[in-house]
Design an enzyme around this catalytic site. Structure first.
Site, mmCIF file in Angstrom:
data_model
loop_
_atom_site.group_PDB
_atom_site.id
_atom_site.type_symbol
_atom_site.label_atom_id
_atom_site.label_comp_id
_atom_site.label_asym_id
_atom_site.label_seq_id
_atom_site.Cartn_x
_atom_site.Cartn_y
_atom_site.Cartn_z
ATOM 1 N N CYS A 2 -0.078 -2.889 -18.435
ATOM 2 C CA CYS A 2 0.309 -2.280 -19.819
ATOM 3 C C CYS A 2 -0.733 -1.426 -20.395
ATOM 4 O O CYS A 2 -1.975 -1.637 -20.038
ATOM 5 C CB CYS A 2 0.761 -3.546 -20.568
ATOM 6 S SG CYS A 2 1.976 -4.526 -20.144
ATOM 7 N N ARG A 27 -1.732 4.060 -15.839
ATOM 8 C CA ARG A 27 -1.676 2.512 -15.549
ATOM 9 C C ARG A 27 -0.287 2.117 -14.966
ATOM 10 O O ARG A 27 -0.454 0.765 -14.677
ATOM 11 C CB ARG A 27 -2.092 1.824 -16.761
ATOM 12 C CG ARG A 27 -3.251 2.318 -17.560
ATOM 13 C CD ARG A 27 -3.341 1.779 -18.869
ATOM 14 N NE ARG A 27 -3.582 0.239 -18.861
ATOM 15 C CZ ARG A 27 -5.081 -0.424 -18.748
ATOM 16 N NH1 ARG A 27 -5.936 0.376 -18.479
ATOM 17 N NH2 ARG A 27 -4.912 -1.678 -18.853
ATOM 18 N N TRP A 76 4.412 -2.738 -18.271
ATOM 19 C CA TRP A 76 4.158 -2.870 -16.800
ATOM 20 C C TRP A 76 5.149 -4.411 -16.792
ATOM 21 O O TRP A 76 4.175 -5.242 -17.020
ATOM 22 C CB TRP A 76 3.290 -2.848 -16.305
ATOM 23 C CG TRP A 76 3.055 -2.468 -14.860
ATOM 24 C CD1 TRP A 76 3.302 -1.439 -14.204
ATOM 25 C CD2 TRP A 76 2.885 -3.701 -13.730
ATOM 26 N NE1 TRP A 76 3.017 -1.705 -12.763
ATOM 27 C CE2 TRP A 76 2.644 -2.746 -12.682
ATOM 28 C CE3 TRP A 76 2.287 -5.140 -13.864
ATOM 29 C CZ2 TRP A 76 2.649 -3.867 -11.478
ATOM 30 C CZ3 TRP A 76 2.226 -5.506 -12.880
ATOM 31 C CH2 TRP A 76 2.207 -4.769 -11.677
ATOM 32 N N ASN A 102 -1.236 -6.657 -23.789
ATOM 33 C CA ASN A 102 -1.427 -6.480 -22.457
ATOM 34 C C ASN A 102 -2.059 -7.824 -21.816
ATOM 35 O O ASN A 102 -3.085 -8.257 -22.507
ATOM 36 C CB ASN A 102 -2.547 -5.311 -22.156
ATOM 37 C CG ASN A 102 -2.833 -5.202 -20.868
ATOM 38 O OD1 ASN A 102 -2.254 -5.633 -19.659
ATOM 39 N ND2 ASN A 102 -4.166 -4.520 -20.571
ATOM 40 N N GLY A 103 -1.669 -8.285 -20.650
ATOM 41 C CA GLY A 103 -2.172 -9.591 -20.367
ATOM 42 C C GLY A 103 -1.063 -10.266 -19.990
ATOM 43 O O GLY A 103 0.382 -10.055 -19.833
ATOM 44 N N GLU A 485 -8.913 2.675 4.646
ATOM 45 C CA GLU A 485 -8.951 3.451 3.216
ATOM 46 C C GLU A 485 -7.706 4.337 3.440
ATOM 47 O O GLU A 485 -6.947 4.515 2.605
ATOM 48 C CB GLU A 485 -10.304 3.921 2.901
ATOM 49 C CG GLU A 485 -10.156 4.805 1.703
ATOM 50 C CD GLU A 485 -9.346 4.042 0.359
ATOM 51 O OE1 GLU A 485 -9.403 2.899 0.227
ATOM 52 O OE2 GLU A 485 -9.413 4.865 -0.523
ATOM 53 N N LYS A 489 -4.351 4.833 1.424
ATOM 54 C CA LYS A 489 -3.948 6.120 0.899
ATOM 55 C C LYS A 489 -2.517 6.432 1.009
ATOM 56 O O LYS A 489 -1.580 6.765 0.407
ATOM 57 C CB LYS A 489 -4.905 7.314 1.038
ATOM 58 C CG LYS A 489 -6.219 7.165 0.271
ATOM 59 C CD LYS A 489 -6.302 7.523 -0.995
ATOM 60 C CE LYS A 489 -6.008 6.420 -2.085
ATOM 61 N NZ LYS A 489 -7.198 5.534 -2.201
ATOM 62 N N GLU A 492 0.260 3.972 -0.108
ATOM 63 C CA GLU A 492 0.475 3.893 -1.406
ATOM 64 C C GLU A 492 1.114 5.096 -2.266
ATOM 65 O O GLU A 492 1.971 4.961 -3.290
ATOM 66 C CB GLU A 492 -0.763 3.277 -2.224
ATOM 67 C CG GLU A 492 -1.872 4.424 -2.439
ATOM 68 C CD GLU A 492 -3.014 3.680 -2.932
ATOM 69 O OE1 GLU A 492 -3.038 2.779 -4.039
ATOM 70 O OE2 GLU A 492 -4.361 4.118 -2.720
ATOM 71 N N HIS A 508 -3.787 -6.467 21.249
ATOM 72 C CA HIS A 508 -3.502 -7.731 21.082
ATOM 73 C C HIS A 508 -2.366 -7.788 19.811
ATOM 74 O O HIS A 508 -2.159 -8.856 19.250
ATOM 75 C CB HIS A 508 -5.020 -8.529 20.326
ATOM 76 C CG HIS A 508 -6.021 -8.321 20.990
ATOM 77 N ND1 HIS A 508 -6.080 -9.395 22.060
ATOM 78 C CD2 HIS A 508 -7.203 -7.847 21.154
ATOM 79 C CE1 HIS A 508 -7.321 -9.329 22.742
ATOM 80 N NE2 HIS A 508 -7.928 -8.349 22.065
ATOM 81 N N LYS A 607 -3.280 1.467 -12.097
ATOM 82 C CA LYS A 607 -4.436 1.848 -11.656
ATOM 83 C C LYS A 607 -5.492 0.696 -11.846
ATOM 84 O O LYS A 607 -6.378 0.651 -10.943
ATOM 85 C CB LYS A 607 -4.897 2.818 -12.927
ATOM 86 C CG LYS A 607 -6.214 3.375 -12.791
ATOM 87 C CD LYS A 607 -6.478 4.348 -11.471
ATOM 88 C CE LYS A 607 -7.865 4.881 -11.307
ATOM 89 N NZ LYS A 607 -7.863 5.221 -9.871
#
Ligand code: G6P
Length: 612
Positions: A2, A27, A76, A102-103, A485, A489, A492, A508, A607
């Site tokens: 949020c 965010r 969010w 927010n939280g 990484e 990228k 996402e 394996h 974010k």
């Protein structure tokens, strides 16, 4: 997560709130709302599911909402689906208390039931409505003083929160409370602001206060007063934010991600220059002495997401330059693993935002066990920056795109410098080698620039990935860390299923997934491991995979195996990751826009992950 914005001053609040919220869109959110107070009497609450644009259109971009004091929120969803009812602001039924949050309030069920017994009715499924009604209850039961009512609620709430509250009896004032969720307070002539992050208010002021954990603030026009949980007034220092407003704008680029990719040469250079003078690394600002570096035997690197991948890369660099042992840990695992930390260790937490809930909790766990901590952090004054014993600031500036690029690169280079300094302080590196490696670090920005100049080829290749369902990234050593990484990228922002494997692990399991047309991206920069990785490439190619390679200029023999080869300039192999990651960032970017996705705001992602 949020986003929160609040404003009180002499101009119309709603346009300021909507503008600020738009700067927090990165965010991640699914609904938005504002509450604006018009003088003594009326408060208007407008909230809706969907993009901010919906809210902007409903209010004629804020112009239709009168009043000079207000709070806004992008939600969010955590408790309760995305809907207008669950969107913030929430209000007590008589409008006495209105708040955004927010939280996560962990004990909200228990508190909700208590309030129901006292006659409160709930309309949403959110934990925030519980906080609002708790504050309303304590306000009415006791002295009818906002600070006291909020403090009483705070001691009963378990979890994390950044709360902004307006009280009917106190027009023109906003009350804020914070525990483990980000919030900053800005001040200008006759105006006060509150926000989850700097970009929301950068256009209006660069003078900010950091509100600490379990603290409360009262915002009036151009004036802020801070209180502790016992309602005692606290003194605070004003800090000037050095970021300019422009760095939080797109500056002619189509997307923030592309802009941030292109900013990498500059921000890497800035980060190097912040600690290197006269050909030597100086750690005075980081506050880590040579003696301390000599005494440490083990380093834990703890982080989440891409910052964790930085740690994976640094593990190879530090272990190869020093006799230190390095353990890289996911913060969400580290914080709950019941382990006794090595007393002679250093815990390095890496975080762009400095607010990631798991990383912050891991830092606290380390401190609790009496272990020295160092934060590699981008956001000045963030929780991790304030709580870590030592801080190495990366100078990436504001990073807006959810998928990190420039923050990652500056974290990596900060880690290189740290490794080099450890080696020097411990007498484990010769002067000539030290100078050679520092030279190599210095060359990174120019080499990144060269890679960026040649991005058209990658754009062309990205078209081949648009319709694929799966991709695999393989590599050994540092190349494996970079593959992790690259894979993150790609998945996402393009929503292609992608996995990174240590090339030696292929046999394996993952090789069974290779079939005609499967994409395999191989990173091949580490001398001594190249031949081994090439044989893995041959193995997947013979099973039908389409192979791409990222390697150093001169390794033209890779074209015998790979369908497409991307060359990066040669560099000391320990630092190759800082170059090979760049084509992978670009590739993901082009695939995402090729598929028509919102590259800066990928679905379901935020974010900074400030809740567990
Ligand atoms: C989110 C971001 C990533 C970031 C991670 C850790 O997942 O999308 O880019 O690497 O959080 O965030 P931090 O702020 O702690 O670096």
């Amino acid at each position: 997560m949020c986003g929160i914005v609040g404003f009180t001053g002499n101009r119309q609040a709603a346009p300021v709130l909507l503008d600020g919220l738009s700067k927090l869109e990165y965010r991640g959110y699914d609904s938005a709302g504002i509450a604006v107070r018009d003088g003594e009497s009326k408060t208007e609450i407008i909230k809706e599911k969907g993009k901010l644009k919906v809210l902007a259109e409903m209010t004629d971009y804020g112009k239709a909402v009168k009043g000079t004091c207000g709070i806004g929120h992008t939600r969010w969803a955590t408790h309760g689906e995305p809907s207008a009812v669950n969107a913030h602001p929430h209000s007590s039924d008589d409008g006495n208390v209105i708040a955004v949050h927010n939280g996560i309030i962990e004990n909200f069920q228990e508190q909700r039931e208590k309030l129901i017994k006292k006659g409160y009715v709930f309309h949403s499924q959110t934990d925030t409505e519980v906080a609002v009604k708790m504050i309303d209850y304590y306000y009415k039961k006791y002295s009818q003083q906002p600070i006291e009512a909020i403090a009483r609620a705070m001691v009963r709430i378990r979890g994390s929160y950044a709360l902004c509250v307006m009280f009917k009896d106190f027009p023109g004032e906003i009350y804020c409370a914070r525990k483990d969720s980000p919030m900053i307070i800005g001040i200008a002539d006759g105006e006060s602001y509150v926000a989850s992050d700097v970009p929301a208010i950068l256009k209006y002021t660069r003078n900010v206060y950091y509100i600490g954990n379990m603290e409360i603030a009262k915002l009036e026009k151009g004036n802020v007063t801070f209180y502790n949980i016992d309602s005692e007034v606290l003194e605070k220092q004003l800090t000037e934010i050095k970021w300019d407003a422009e760095s939080a704008e797109k500056g002619g680029y189509e997307h923030f991600m592309l802009k941030e990719i292109h900013e990498q040469p500059k921000v890497i250079r800035d980060t190097i220059n912040s600690v290197v003078t006269d050909g030597k690394v100086h750690f005075d600002s980081v506050n880590l002495t040579d003696e301390e570096m000599q005494q440490i035997g083990l380093i834990y690197i703890v982080a989440c997401g891409s910052a964790y991948h930085v740690g994976m890369d640094l593990q190879y660099v530090i272990e190869s330059l020093t006799s230190l042992q390095v353990r890289v840990e996911l913060a969400s695992e580290f914080r709950y693993r019941k382990m006794t930390l090595n007393k002679k260790s250093l815990v390095i937490v890496i975080s762009q935002s400095g607010e990631t809930a798991d990383t912050l909790a891991a830092l606290r766990e380390a401190k609790e066990q009496g272990i020295k901590t160092l934060g590699i952090v981008n956001v000045v004054g963030s929780s991790i920056a304030r709580e870590a014993d030592n801080v190495f600031y990366t100078l990436a500036g504001p990073e807006i795109s959810v998928a990190t690029t420039k923050a990652y690169s500056t974290q990596l280079v900060a880690g290189y410098l740290l490794a080099l300094q450890f080696a020097k302080a411990r007498g484990e590196i010769e002067e000539t080698k030290y100078n050679e490696l520092l030279e190599a670090i210095y060359s990174i920005p120019d080499k990144v620039e060269r890679i960026l100049e040649d991005k058209e080829r990658l754009q062309w290749f990205s078209a081949k990935l648009i319709n694929v369902g799966d991709a695999f990234f393989i590599g050994r050593g540092i190349d494996y860390a970079i593959g992790m990484e690259g894979s993150l990228k790609l998945k996402e922002i393009s929503y292609i299923h992608s996995e990174a494997y240590a090339a030696g692990e292929l046999k394996h399991g993952p090789i069974s997934l290779i079939e005609n047309g499967t994409i395999v991206i191989s990173i091949v920069t580490q001398n001594g491991l190249i031949e081994k990785t090439v044989s893995n490439m041959v193995e997947v190619k013979s099973r039908g995979a389409k192979v791409m390679a990222v390697t150093e200029t001169g390794n033209y023999f890779l074209e015998d195996t790979a369908e497409f080869v991307c060359y990066v300039p040669r560099i000391e192999p320990l630092f190759a990751g800082s170059l090979s990651v760049i084509p992978l960032q670009l590739l993901s970017y082009y695939v995402s826009i090729g598929k028509g996705f919102d590259v800066d705001k990928p679905r379901n992602l935020a974010k900074s992950v400030t809740v567990e």
